[in-house]
Scaffold this motif. Structure first.
Motif, PDB file in Angstrom:
ATOM      1  N   SER A  48      40.463 -96.587   9.765  1.00  0.00           N
ATOM      2  CA  SER A  48      40.076 -97.456  10.872  1.00  0.00           C
ATOM      3  C   SER A  48      41.190 -97.605  11.911  1.00  0.00           C
ATOM      4  CB  SER A  48      39.695 -98.830  10.307  1.00  0.00           C
ATOM      5  OG  SER A  48      39.422 -99.724  11.332  1.00  0.00           O
ATOM      6  N   HIS A  49      42.432 -97.763  11.438  1.00  0.00           N
ATOM      7  CA  HIS A  49      43.532 -98.114  12.344  1.00  0.00           C
ATOM      8  C   HIS A  49      44.549 -97.010  12.591  1.00  0.00           C
ATOM      9  CE1 HIS A  49      41.982-101.953  10.874  1.00  0.00           C
ATOM     10  NE2 HIS A  49      42.447-102.482  11.969  1.00  0.00           N
ATOM     11  N   SER A 106      43.170 -92.876  20.452  1.00  0.00           N
ATOM     12  CA  SER A 106      42.241 -93.904  20.937  1.00  0.00           C
ATOM     13  C   SER A 106      40.781 -93.448  20.866  1.00  0.00           C
ATOM     14  CB  SER A 106      42.608 -94.321  22.356  1.00  0.00           C
ATOM     15  OG  SER A 106      42.594 -93.200  23.189  1.00  0.00           O
ATOM     16  N   VAL A 109      40.251 -94.288  16.764  1.00  0.00           N
ATOM     17  CA  VAL A 109      40.327 -95.676  16.288  1.00  0.00           C
ATOM     18  C   VAL A 109      39.049 -96.414  16.666  1.00  0.00           C
ATOM     19  CG1 VAL A 109      41.512 -97.871  16.673  1.00  0.00           C
ATOM     20  CG2 VAL A 109      42.836 -95.806  16.304  1.00  0.00           C
ATOM     21  N   GLY A 110      38.452 -97.053  15.682  1.00  0.00           N
ATOM     22  CA  GLY A 110      37.249 -97.834  15.977  1.00  0.00           C
ATOM     23  C   GLY A 110      35.968 -97.132  15.550  1.00  0.00           C
ATOM     24  N   ASN A 113      35.258 -99.314  11.810  1.00  0.00           N
ATOM     25  CA  ASN A 113      35.863-100.617  12.102  1.00  0.00           C
ATOM     26  C   ASN A 113      35.981-101.417  10.809  1.00  0.00           C
ATOM     27  OD1 ASN A 113      36.819-102.990  13.086  1.00  0.00           O
ATOM     28  ND2 ASN A 113      35.244-103.261  14.662  1.00  0.00           N
ATOM     29  N   MET A 138      45.048-104.404  18.484  1.00  0.00           N
ATOM     30  CA  MET A 138      44.294-103.500  17.607  1.00  0.00           C
ATOM     31  C   MET A 138      42.816-103.866  17.592  1.00  0.00           C
ATOM     32  SD  MET A 138      45.636-101.038  16.117  1.00  0.00           S
ATOM     33  CE  MET A 138      44.433 -99.799  15.787  1.00  0.00           C
ATOM     34  N   GLU A 139      42.542-105.151  17.502  1.00  0.00           N
ATOM     35  CA  GLU A 139      41.137-105.575  17.448  1.00  0.00           C
ATOM     36  C   GLU A 139      40.449-105.296  18.780  1.00  0.00           C
ATOM     37  OE1 GLU A 139      39.729-106.133  14.705  1.00  0.00           O
ATOM     38  OE2 GLU A 139      41.655-106.108  13.667  1.00  0.00           O
ATOM     39  N   LYS A 142      39.699-101.614  19.145  1.00  0.00           N
ATOM     40  CA  LYS A 142      38.512-101.190  18.396  1.00  0.00           C
ATOM     41  C   LYS A 142      37.225-101.594  19.117  1.00  0.00           C
ATOM     42  CE  LYS A 142      39.898-102.912  14.364  1.00  0.00           C
ATOM     43  NZ  LYS A 142      39.617-103.451  13.043  1.00  0.00           N
ATOM     44  N   THR A 148      41.479-100.465  25.927  1.00  0.00           N
ATOM     45  CA  THR A 148      42.306 -99.353  25.436  1.00  0.00           C
ATOM     46  C   THR A 148      42.885 -98.563  26.604  1.00  0.00           C
ATOM     47  OG1 THR A 148      40.714 -99.184  23.635  1.00  0.00           O
ATOM     48  CG2 THR A 148      42.280 -97.378  23.858  1.00  0.00           C
ATOM     49  N   PRO A 303      31.626-105.216  10.784  1.00  0.00           N
ATOM     50  CA  PRO A 303      32.651-104.251  10.378  1.00  0.00           C
ATOM     51  C   PRO A 303      32.691-104.201   8.851  1.00  0.00           C
ATOM     52  CG  PRO A 303      33.663-106.315  11.012  1.00  0.00           C
ATOM     53  CD  PRO A 303      32.199-106.476  11.255  1.00  0.00           C
TER      54      PRO A 303
END
Ligand SMILES: Nc1ncnc2c1ncn2[C@@H]1O[C@H](COP(=O)(O)OP(=O)(O)OP(=O)(O)O)[C@@H](O)[C@H]1O
Ligand SMILES: [Mg+2]
Length: 365
Positions: A48-49, A106, A109-110, A113, A138-139, A142, A148, A303
Protein backbone atom coordinates in the motif's frame (compact mmCIF):
# COMPACT_ATOMS: atom_id res chain seq x y z
CA UNK A 1 -11.37 -3.19 -1.15
CA UNK A 2 -10.19 -6.75 -0.66
CA UNK A 3 -7.00 -8.70 -1.06
CA UNK A 4 -8.04 -11.93 -2.76
CA UNK A 5 -4.64 -13.57 -2.69
CA UNK A 6 -1.18 -12.75 -1.41
CA UNK A 7 2.10 -14.30 -2.38
CA UNK A 8 5.37 -13.73 -0.51
CA UNK A 9 8.71 -14.94 -1.77
CA UNK A 10 11.78 -14.41 0.41
CA UNK A 11 10.00 -11.71 2.37
CA UNK A 12 11.33 -11.55 5.97
CA UNK A 13 11.07 -15.08 7.42
CA UNK A 14 8.78 -16.35 4.62
CA UNK A 15 10.30 -18.61 1.99
CA UNK A 16 7.47 -18.94 -0.52
CA UNK A 17 3.87 -18.78 0.67
CA UNK A 18 0.52 -18.04 -0.87
CA UNK A 19 -2.73 -17.13 0.85
CA UNK A 20 -6.27 -16.90 -0.42
CA UNK A 21 -8.25 -14.43 1.60
CA UNK A 22 -11.99 -13.96 1.84
CA UNK A 23 -13.79 -10.72 1.02
CA UNK A 24 -14.96 -8.60 3.96
CA UNK A 25 -13.69 -11.22 6.37
CA UNK A 26 -11.62 -10.86 9.53
CA UNK A 27 -8.39 -12.86 9.19
CA UNK A 28 -6.76 -13.63 12.52
CA UNK A 29 -3.14 -14.65 12.71
CA UNK A 30 -1.98 -16.00 16.03
CA UNK A 31 1.12 -17.71 17.27
CA UNK A 32 4.10 -17.40 19.58
CA UNK A 33 6.44 -14.40 19.46
CA UNK A 34 8.80 -13.93 16.52
CA UNK A 35 6.98 -16.34 14.17
CA UNK A 36 6.06 -13.91 11.38
CA UNK A 37 2.67 -12.43 12.29
CA UNK A 38 3.70 -8.80 12.03
CA UNK A 39 5.75 -9.66 8.94
CA UNK A 40 2.55 -10.65 7.17
CA UNK A 41 0.81 -7.42 8.02
CA UNK A 42 3.93 -5.52 7.07
CA UNK A 43 3.88 -7.08 3.58
CA UNK A 44 0.34 -5.78 2.93
CA UNK A 45 1.28 -2.38 4.33
CA UNK A 46 4.29 -2.31 2.03
CA UNK A 47 2.10 -2.94 -1.02
CA UNK A 48 0.00 0.00 0.00
CA UNK A 49 2.68 2.51 1.02
CA UNK A 50 5.88 1.25 -0.60
CA UNK A 51 7.65 1.53 2.70
CA UNK A 52 7.53 -0.42 5.91
CA UNK A 53 6.10 0.83 9.20
CA UNK A 54 9.16 -0.38 11.07
CA UNK A 55 12.23 0.11 8.95
CA UNK A 56 13.73 2.23 6.20
CA UNK A 57 16.07 -0.56 5.22
CA UNK A 58 14.93 -2.43 2.14
CA UNK A 59 17.57 -5.09 2.77
CA UNK A 60 16.04 -6.12 6.06
CA UNK A 61 12.84 -7.05 4.21
CA UNK A 62 14.69 -9.66 2.17
CA UNK A 63 15.00 -13.08 3.75
CA UNK A 64 18.48 -13.67 5.09
CA UNK A 65 20.92 -15.09 2.53
CA UNK A 66 18.77 -14.09 -0.45
CA UNK A 67 19.11 -11.08 -2.74
CA UNK A 68 15.56 -10.27 -3.66
CA UNK A 69 12.04 -10.52 -2.39
CA UNK A 70 8.61 -10.37 -3.94
CA UNK A 71 5.18 -9.40 -2.68
CA UNK A 72 2.30 -10.01 -5.07
CA UNK A 73 -1.42 -9.65 -4.54
CA UNK A 74 -4.67 -9.88 -6.42
CA UNK A 75 -6.83 -7.02 -5.30
CA UNK A 76 -10.53 -6.41 -5.71
CA UNK A 77 -11.45 -2.76 -5.80
CA UNK A 78 -14.88 -1.53 -6.83
CA UNK A 79 -15.65 -4.93 -8.42
CA UNK A 80 -12.51 -4.78 -10.57
CA UNK A 81 -9.73 -7.26 -10.05
CA UNK A 82 -6.12 -6.27 -10.53
CA UNK A 83 -2.69 -7.63 -9.77
CA UNK A 84 0.01 -5.69 -7.97
CA UNK A 85 3.57 -6.77 -7.52
CA UNK A 86 6.67 -5.35 -5.84
CA UNK A 87 10.09 -6.87 -6.28
CA UNK A 88 12.93 -5.53 -4.17
CA UNK A 89 16.51 -6.14 -5.19
CA UNK A 90 19.73 -4.11 -5.22
CA UNK A 91 18.13 -1.54 -2.90
CA UNK A 92 15.48 -0.78 -5.50
CA UNK A 93 11.75 -1.31 -5.71
CA UNK A 94 10.37 -2.62 -9.00
CA UNK A 95 6.65 -2.10 -9.35
CA UNK A 96 4.10 -3.85 -11.54
CA UNK A 97 0.40 -3.32 -12.03
CA UNK A 98 -1.32 -6.06 -14.05
CA UNK A 99 2.19 -7.15 -15.09
CA UNK A 100 3.03 -3.73 -16.56
CA UNK A 101 6.02 -1.98 -15.02
CA UNK A 102 5.18 1.22 -13.15
CA UNK A 103 7.84 3.92 -13.10
CA UNK A 104 6.40 6.45 -10.69
CA UNK A 105 5.76 5.45 -7.08
CA UNK A 106 2.80 7.83 -7.03
CA UNK A 107 1.09 5.75 -9.75
CA UNK A 108 1.32 2.71 -7.51
CA UNK A 109 0.63 4.01 -4.01
CA UNK A 110 -3.05 3.79 -3.24
CA UNK A 111 -3.93 0.93 -5.63
CA UNK A 112 -3.99 -1.02 -2.39
CA UNK A 113 -5.26 1.21 0.39
CA UNK A 114 -4.37 -0.28 3.75
CA UNK A 115 -4.59 1.42 7.12
CA UNK A 116 -2.58 -0.04 9.95
CA UNK A 117 -2.58 0.13 13.69
CA UNK A 118 0.60 -1.06 15.42
CA UNK A 119 1.73 -0.71 19.03
CA UNK A 120 4.57 1.62 17.99
CA UNK A 121 2.12 4.00 16.35
CA UNK A 122 1.75 5.92 19.60
CA UNK A 123 5.25 7.24 18.93
CA UNK A 124 3.53 9.43 16.35
CA UNK A 125 2.65 11.85 19.15
CA UNK A 126 6.20 12.30 20.43
CA UNK A 127 8.04 11.86 17.12
CA UNK A 128 9.63 14.74 15.18
CA UNK A 129 7.04 16.72 13.26
CA UNK A 130 8.17 15.23 9.96
CA UNK A 131 6.62 11.90 10.99
CA UNK A 132 3.23 13.50 11.71
CA UNK A 133 3.41 15.40 8.44
CA UNK A 134 4.25 12.17 6.59
CA UNK A 135 1.26 10.46 8.14
CA UNK A 136 -1.11 13.12 6.78
CA UNK A 137 0.71 13.28 3.44
CA UNK A 138 0.58 9.52 2.94
CA UNK A 139 -3.15 9.37 3.54
CA UNK A 140 -3.80 12.32 1.23
CA UNK A 141 -1.54 10.83 -1.43
CA UNK A 142 -3.60 7.63 -1.34
CA UNK A 143 -6.80 9.64 -1.66
CA UNK A 144 -6.07 12.53 -3.97
CA UNK A 145 -4.16 12.64 -7.25
CA UNK A 146 -4.30 16.43 -7.15
CA UNK A 147 -2.59 16.45 -3.75
CA UNK A 148 0.10 14.01 -4.93
CA UNK A 149 0.81 16.04 -8.02
CA UNK A 150 0.83 19.39 -6.22
CA UNK A 151 3.03 18.21 -3.37
CA UNK A 152 5.62 16.69 -5.65
CA UNK A 153 5.69 19.85 -7.80
CA UNK A 154 6.09 21.97 -4.65
CA UNK A 155 9.00 19.79 -3.55
CA UNK A 156 10.66 20.26 -6.94
CA UNK A 157 10.33 24.06 -6.71
CA UNK A 158 11.61 23.98 -3.14
CA UNK A 159 14.64 21.97 -4.18
CA UNK A 160 15.37 24.42 -7.01
CA UNK A 161 14.89 27.41 -4.73
CA UNK A 162 17.35 25.93 -2.23
CA UNK A 163 19.88 25.28 -5.00
CA UNK A 164 19.48 28.90 -6.13
CA UNK A 165 20.02 30.09 -2.54
CA UNK A 166 23.27 28.15 -2.33
CA UNK A 167 24.85 29.95 -5.32
CA UNK A 168 27.69 32.36 -4.66
CA UNK A 169 25.82 35.13 -6.41
CA UNK A 170 22.15 34.85 -5.56
CA UNK A 171 19.77 35.58 -8.43
CA UNK A 172 16.84 37.31 -6.71
CA UNK A 173 14.66 37.24 -9.82
CA UNK A 174 15.06 33.49 -10.14
CA UNK A 175 14.27 33.00 -6.45
CA UNK A 176 11.13 35.13 -6.88
CA UNK A 177 9.98 32.90 -9.74
CA UNK A 178 10.35 29.78 -7.60
CA UNK A 179 8.71 31.48 -4.64
CA UNK A 180 5.63 32.51 -6.58
CA UNK A 181 5.27 28.99 -8.03
CA UNK A 182 5.59 27.51 -4.55
CA UNK A 183 2.97 29.85 -3.16
CA UNK A 184 0.30 28.66 -5.62
CA UNK A 185 0.95 25.04 -4.61
CA UNK A 186 1.12 25.85 -0.92
CA UNK A 187 -2.37 27.30 -1.00
CA UNK A 188 -3.73 24.05 -2.46
CA UNK A 189 -1.81 21.87 -0.01
CA UNK A 190 -2.72 23.92 3.05
CA UNK A 191 -6.41 23.79 2.20
CA UNK A 192 -6.31 20.03 1.68
CA UNK A 193 -4.31 19.39 4.85
CA UNK A 194 -6.60 21.59 6.92
CA UNK A 195 -9.71 19.96 5.54
CA UNK A 196 -8.32 16.46 5.97
CA UNK A 197 -7.43 17.08 9.63
CA UNK A 198 -10.82 18.60 10.35
CA UNK A 199 -12.68 15.65 8.80
CA UNK A 200 -10.41 13.09 10.39
CA UNK A 201 -11.05 14.47 13.86
CA UNK A 202 -14.79 14.57 13.31
CA UNK A 203 -14.82 10.87 12.45
CA UNK A 204 -12.38 10.00 15.25
CA UNK A 205 -14.54 11.78 17.83
CA UNK A 206 -17.53 9.67 16.91
CA UNK A 207 -15.53 6.48 17.51
CA UNK A 208 -13.56 7.43 20.61
CA UNK A 209 -16.39 6.69 23.11
CA UNK A 210 -16.09 3.00 22.15
CA UNK A 211 -12.62 2.95 23.64
CA UNK A 212 -12.97 5.25 26.58
CA UNK A 213 -15.64 5.51 29.24
CA UNK A 214 -14.57 9.08 30.04
CA UNK A 215 -16.09 12.04 28.29
CA UNK A 216 -13.17 13.32 26.30
CA UNK A 217 -12.89 15.36 23.15
CA UNK A 218 -10.32 14.72 20.46
CA UNK A 219 -9.16 17.55 18.29
CA UNK A 220 -6.14 18.52 16.25
CA UNK A 221 -4.52 21.77 15.33
CA UNK A 222 -2.97 22.19 11.93
CA UNK A 223 0.20 24.21 12.50
CA UNK A 224 1.54 26.11 9.57
CA UNK A 225 3.32 29.44 9.15
CA UNK A 226 0.23 31.54 8.41
CA UNK A 227 -3.24 31.89 9.86
CA UNK A 228 -5.38 29.55 7.73
CA UNK A 229 -8.60 31.31 8.69
CA UNK A 230 -7.43 34.49 6.90
CA UNK A 231 -6.63 35.19 3.26
CA UNK A 232 -3.74 32.84 2.51
CA UNK A 233 -2.03 34.40 -0.49
CA UNK A 234 -1.44 37.82 1.02
CA UNK A 235 0.01 36.35 4.23
CA UNK A 236 2.24 33.85 2.44
CA UNK A 237 3.64 36.49 0.07
CA UNK A 238 4.45 38.73 3.04
CA UNK A 239 6.07 35.87 4.97
CA UNK A 240 8.43 35.06 2.11
CA UNK A 241 9.33 38.73 1.74
CA UNK A 242 10.10 38.92 5.45
CA UNK A 243 12.30 35.83 5.51
CA UNK A 244 14.17 36.44 2.27
CA UNK A 245 17.26 37.83 4.04
CA UNK A 246 17.28 34.92 6.50
CA UNK A 247 16.91 32.43 3.61
CA UNK A 248 19.96 33.98 1.94
CA UNK A 249 21.92 33.76 5.16
CA UNK A 250 20.96 30.13 5.84
CA UNK A 251 21.09 29.24 2.13
CA UNK A 252 17.83 27.36 2.57
CA UNK A 253 14.08 28.01 2.58
CA UNK A 254 13.12 28.54 6.20
CA UNK A 255 9.41 28.79 5.69
CA UNK A 256 6.86 26.68 3.92
CA UNK A 257 4.50 23.77 4.15
CA UNK A 258 7.55 21.47 4.29
CA UNK A 259 7.80 22.53 7.95
CA UNK A 260 4.13 22.01 8.91
CA UNK A 261 3.05 20.08 11.99
CA UNK A 262 -0.13 18.75 13.56
CA UNK A 263 -0.84 18.98 17.25
CA UNK A 264 -3.13 16.25 18.53
CA UNK A 265 -5.23 17.35 21.49
CA UNK A 266 -7.25 15.55 24.12
CA UNK A 267 -9.62 17.92 25.92
CA UNK A 268 -7.74 20.81 24.33
CA UNK A 269 -4.37 19.73 25.77
CA UNK A 270 -1.50 18.30 23.76
CA UNK A 271 -1.91 14.53 24.01
CA UNK A 272 1.78 14.11 24.41
CA UNK A 273 1.94 16.19 27.54
CA UNK A 274 -0.79 14.64 29.66
CA UNK A 275 -2.36 11.47 28.30
CA UNK A 276 -1.70 7.98 29.62
CA UNK A 277 -0.43 5.19 27.34
CA UNK A 278 -3.94 3.73 27.32
CA UNK A 279 -5.48 7.05 26.31
CA UNK A 280 -2.95 7.47 23.53
CA UNK A 281 -3.72 3.99 22.26
CA UNK A 282 -7.46 4.62 22.31
CA UNK A 283 -6.94 7.97 20.60
CA UNK A 284 -4.98 6.31 17.82
CA UNK A 285 -7.39 3.45 17.40
CA UNK A 286 -10.26 5.91 17.10
CA UNK A 287 -8.21 7.91 14.63
CA UNK A 288 -7.30 4.92 12.44
CA UNK A 289 -10.90 3.68 12.39
CA UNK A 290 -12.07 7.23 11.77
CA UNK A 291 -9.68 7.38 8.86
CA UNK A 292 -11.13 4.15 7.44
CA UNK A 293 -14.62 5.61 7.70
CA UNK A 294 -13.48 8.78 6.01
CA UNK A 295 -11.95 6.80 3.13
CA UNK A 296 -15.24 4.92 2.81
CA UNK A 297 -17.27 8.12 2.54
CA UNK A 298 -14.92 9.46 -0.08
CA UNK A 299 -14.33 6.37 -2.21
CA UNK A 300 -17.38 4.25 -1.43
CA UNK A 301 -15.23 1.39 -0.25
CA UNK A 302 -13.39 0.56 2.92
CA UNK A 303 -9.62 0.34 2.97
CA UNK A 304 -8.03 -2.85 4.26
CA UNK A 305 -7.48 -2.67 7.99
CA UNK A 306 -4.33 -4.09 9.57
CA UNK A 307 -4.43 -4.43 13.35
CA UNK A 308 -1.13 -5.60 14.79
CA UNK A 309 -1.27 -6.85 18.34
CA UNK A 310 -4.25 -4.68 19.10
CA UNK A 311 -5.77 -7.08 21.63
CA UNK A 312 -2.83 -7.25 23.98
CA UNK A 313 -3.94 -4.38 26.18
CA UNK A 314 -7.71 -4.71 25.87
CA UNK A 315 -9.90 -6.61 28.30
CA UNK A 316 -12.51 -9.09 26.97
CA UNK A 317 -15.30 -6.51 26.92
CA UNK A 318 -13.20 -3.99 25.00
CA UNK A 319 -12.09 -6.70 22.57
CA UNK A 320 -15.73 -7.58 21.90
CA UNK A 321 -16.64 -3.92 21.52
CA UNK A 322 -13.80 -3.31 19.12
CA UNK A 323 -14.88 -6.20 16.91
CA UNK A 324 -18.50 -5.06 17.01
CA UNK A 325 -17.67 -1.59 15.71
CA UNK A 326 -15.52 -2.86 12.84
CA UNK A 327 -17.63 -2.38 9.69
CA UNK A 328 -18.91 -5.64 8.22
CA UNK A 329 -17.92 -4.79 4.67
CA UNK A 330 -14.27 -4.28 5.53
CA UNK A 331 -11.48 -6.81 5.10
CA UNK A 332 -9.42 -6.97 8.27
CA UNK A 333 -6.18 -8.63 9.34
CA UNK A 334 -5.51 -9.04 13.05
CA UNK A 335 -2.46 -10.49 14.78
CA UNK A 336 -2.25 -11.76 18.31
CA UNK A 337 0.28 -13.69 20.34
CA UNK A 338 -2.58 -15.55 21.99
CA UNK A 339 -5.19 -17.80 20.49
CA UNK A 340 -8.35 -15.78 19.95
CA UNK A 341 -11.68 -16.79 21.38
CA UNK A 342 -14.04 -17.41 18.41
CA UNK A 343 -17.01 -16.21 20.45
CA UNK A 344 -15.55 -12.69 20.25
CA UNK A 345 -16.37 -12.73 16.54
CA UNK A 346 -20.04 -13.63 16.80
CA UNK A 347 -21.93 -12.98 13.55
CA UNK A 348 -18.75 -12.08 11.68
CA UNK A 349 -16.98 -13.82 8.84
CA UNK A 350 -13.71 -14.89 10.38
CA UNK A 351 -10.75 -17.12 9.51
CA UNK A 352 -7.98 -18.19 11.88
CA UNK A 353 -4.39 -18.95 10.98
CA UNK A 354 -1.68 -20.33 13.21
CA UNK A 355 1.69 -18.81 12.41
CA UNK A 356 4.76 -20.85 13.09
CA UNK A 357 8.26 -19.94 11.93
CA UNK A 358 7.37 -18.51 8.53
CA UNK A 359 4.40 -20.77 7.87
CA UNK A 360 0.78 -19.83 8.40
CA UNK A 361 -1.76 -22.61 8.43
CA UNK A 362 -5.49 -22.04 8.41
CA UNK A 363 -7.20 -23.67 11.36
CA UNK A 364 -10.88 -24.42 11.63
CA UNK A 365 -12.57 -23.41 14.87
N1 LIG B 1 15.12 -10.48 6.66
C1 LIG B 1 14.78 -11.49 7.45
N2 LIG B 1 15.19 -12.76 7.17
C2 LIG B 1 14.88 -13.79 7.97
N3 LIG B 1 14.13 -13.67 9.07
C3 LIG B 1 13.70 -12.45 9.41
C4 LIG B 1 13.98 -11.29 8.62
N4 LIG B 1 13.43 -10.22 9.20
C5 LIG B 1 12.81 -10.67 10.30
N5 LIG B 1 12.95 -12.00 10.43
C6 LIG B 1 12.46 -12.85 11.51
O1 LIG B 1 11.06 -12.69 11.64
C7 LIG B 1 10.71 -12.90 12.99
C8 LIG B 1 9.88 -11.76 13.52
O2 LIG B 1 8.68 -11.79 12.88
P1 LIG B 1 7.49 -10.91 13.38
O3 LIG B 1 7.94 -9.56 13.75
O4 LIG B 1 6.45 -11.02 12.33
O5 LIG B 1 7.08 -11.68 14.71
P2 LIG B 1 5.66 -11.80 15.39
O6 LIG B 1 5.12 -13.14 15.09
O7 LIG B 1 4.83 -10.63 15.04
O8 LIG B 1 6.09 -11.76 16.93
P3 LIG B 1 5.50 -10.93 18.18
O9 LIG B 1 4.38 -11.76 18.73
O10 LIG B 1 6.66 -10.91 19.12
O11 LIG B 1 5.10 -9.60 17.72
C9 LIG B 1 11.98 -12.99 13.80
O12 LIG B 1 12.22 -14.34 14.10
C10 LIG B 1 13.02 -12.43 12.86
O13 LIG B 1 14.27 -13.01 13.07
MG1 LIG C 1 4.43 -8.88 16.08
Amino acid sequence: MNIKSLRLIHFRNYENVEFNFKENCIHCFYGKNAQGKTNLIESIYFLSHLHSFRTHSLDSLIKESYHQMLIEAKVESGHTLSKVKVVVCDQKKHLFHNDNPIKKYSDFVGIVNAISFCPDDILLFSAPKKIRRNFIDMELIKLSKKYTFTLSRYNRYLKNRNIALKQEKIDKDLIDVYTSQMIEDEIVIMKQRKNFIKNLMEYSNRLYPFFSSQKEVLSAKYETFVDTSQDLKEQIVKSYENTYVKDCMYKATNMGIHRDDIQFLLNDKNINEMASQGQKRSYLLAMKLGLAQMVYEKTNQYPILLLDDVFSELDTIRKKELIQILPENMQIFITSAEEMDPSLFKNRKVKFYKVNNGFAKEVSQ
